[in-house]
Design an enzyme around this catalytic site. Structure first.
Site, PDB file in Angstrom:
ATOM      1  NE  ARG A 155      -4.271  -1.240  -0.034  1.00 28.92           N
ATOM      2  CZ  ARG A 155      -4.582  -2.065  -0.684  1.00 28.92           C
ATOM      3  NH1 ARG A 155      -3.739  -2.646  -1.465  1.00 28.92           N
ATOM      4  NH2 ARG A 155      -5.597  -2.952  -0.585  1.00 28.92           N
TER       5      ARG A 155
ATOM      6  CD  GLU B 138      -3.119   3.185  -5.287  1.00 28.45           C
ATOM      7  OE1 GLU B 138      -4.125   2.601  -5.674  1.00 28.45           O
ATOM      8  OE2 GLU B 138      -2.156   2.654  -4.971  1.00 28.45           O
TER       9      GLU B 138
ATOM     10  CG  HIS C 126      -3.215  -0.712  -6.797  1.00 31.24           C
ATOM     11  ND1 HIS C 126      -3.734  -0.135  -5.722  1.00 31.24           N
ATOM     12  CD2 HIS C 126      -3.330  -1.886  -6.551  1.00 31.24           C
ATOM     13  CE1 HIS C 126      -3.773  -0.655  -4.530  1.00 31.24           C
ATOM     14  NE2 HIS C 126      -3.694  -2.025  -5.311  1.00 31.24           N
TER      15      HIS C 126
HETATM   16  O1  LIG Z   1      -6.626  -6.893  -3.197  1.00 29.64           O
HETATM   17  C1  LIG Z   1      -5.903  -5.931  -2.698  1.00 29.64           C
HETATM   18  O2  LIG Z   1      -5.930  -5.416  -1.743  1.00 29.64           O
HETATM   19  C2  LIG Z   1      -5.221  -5.226  -3.717  1.00 29.64           C
HETATM   20  O3  LIG Z   1      -4.461  -4.204  -3.690  1.00 29.64           O
HETATM   21  C3  LIG Z   1      -5.444  -5.496  -5.110  1.00 29.64           C
HETATM   22  O4  LIG Z   1      -4.322  -5.609  -5.751  1.00 29.64           O
END
Ligand SMILES: O=C(O)C(=O)CO
Length: 357
Positions: free
Chosen positions: A274, A303, A322
């Site tokens: 993240r 994002e 992402h």
């Molecule tokens: O599933 C998640 O948390 C994601 O970040 C998708 O890639």
């Protein structure tokens, strides 16, 4: 709109043709008793098929994948629903749960990450939460390796040079990068994805895997023969440092000036977890001053990252939008798992993957 998607196909056509008014009203009566579900995104077809064919719910969805449902619309749409399927762009907080009201019993997120969910508020209201781990592990690990190699071997710079006339004669040190052979790879947060990344990197003749976490995880670590180290040691020793942890209050901006200052000038930083685990100003400084060699990011804050963001000006920073779990197989598997979690939860049964609140 609330009903058409739960009607068996042949009946759906009769309803559309309005061949018998009696049937239509019977069906409508039947359907009005089904739990109501709102889906915040046009999720991939596997999940929608499961919901449609279950005959167990009536659902409405925000029928777009290009823009998220506006917050105002979402707050309206969730009123009185029994179940909610969301993706990681929706903030599920007290305001939204209040708007939904007391009928809401199950939340199913099509994601492994859950930093968009206020777990405390969900717990307080007794709402069960499904999520989608495991099914995306391979896809995320593959992308992480791709990003690592793209960054360490400077592939984006290289294709740019080839395309734009920068390719002169073969030069001895031009576009040199760093190789995995004989390297130390550090994993921050050893879980399914960290293991899967290490398993894929091992054939590149990595010398040593090290990891840090809240506590040693010897069983998992033994799979990849990884050594537990402190965070300081992870920063100091890693030639490649891969972030594989969840975003929590403890990990927020844990990759900061202090951490980068301990890393080698030749180190590569990779983040597919993240964006919030990184202090991006500190990362910019580390990259632009040569404190670390390069960074590959699949996740940022915010994002999308504005195209004017300073990180985009750096040649030694590769930024992806992402896409770690973005394979057709995985996204459909996530969609199916989210749908099944929801249906099981609404039936009061154990979900396939449920968060312990
Ligand atoms: O599933 C998640 O948390 C994601 O970040 C998708 O890639």
């Amino acid at each position: 709109m609330w009903c058409s998607r739960v009607v068996p196909r042949q009946l759906w056509w009769i309803k559309q043709l309005n061949l018998t008014g009696a049937l239509t009203s019977n069906m409508q009566r039947e359907m009005s008793t089904l739990p109501r579900v709102y889906i915040t995104r046009q999720i991939p077809p596997e999940g929608l098929k499961i919901l449609r064919e279950s005959g167990q719910v009536q659902f409405e969805l925000w029928d777009s994948d290009d823009v998220p449902v506006p917050r105002k619309e979402l707050l309206q749409k969730v009123k009185g629903v029994d179940g909610l399927v969301c993706v990681l762009t929706e903030k599920i907080d007290a305001e939204l749960l209040d708007a939904a009201g007391p009928n809401l019993k199950v939340l199913s997120t099509m994601s492994v990450g859950f930093d968009h969910l206020s777990l405390e508020e969900l717990k307080k209201r007794g709402i069960r939460v499904g999520y989608t781990p495991d099914v995306l592990t391979d896809s995320v690990a593959e992308l992480t390796v791709a990003l690592l190699l793209t960054t360490s071997r400077r592939l984006i710079e290289a294709t740019h040079e080839a395309k734009t006339g920068g390719w002169g004669t073969w030069r001895t040190l031009w576009l040199c990068g760093y190789e995995l052979a004989n390297s130390t790879v550090g994993i921050f947060g050893l879980g399914r994805i960290g293991i899967a990344i290490a398993e894929r990197l091992a054939p590149f003749k990595v010398k040593k895997f090290i990891y840090t976490d809240v506590a040693p995880r010897p069983e998992l670590a033994s799979i990849i023969n990884a050594e537990y180290v402190s965070m300081d040691e992870l920063a100091k020793q890693s030639d490649f440092l891969a972030m594989c942890c969840a975003l929590t209050p403890e990990t927020k901006e844990i990759c900061n000036k202090d951490m980068f200052s301990k890393m080698k000038n030749t180190s590569i930083f990779i983040n597919t977890s993240r964006g919030g685990v990184v202090n991006q100003e500190d990362l910019y400084e580390a990259l632009s001053t040569g404190q670390i060699a390069a960074a590959g990011l699949d996740v940022t804050v915010p994002e999308p990252l504005p195209t004017s963001h300073p990180l985009f000006t750096l040649k030694n920073c590769v930024i992806l939008p992402h896409i770690a779990s973005a394979s057709y197989t995985t996204r459909n598997a996530m969609s199916a798992l989210a749908a099944n979690n929801l249906l099981l939860g609404l039936r009061g049964e154990s979900m396939i993957k449920e968060l312990k609140l």
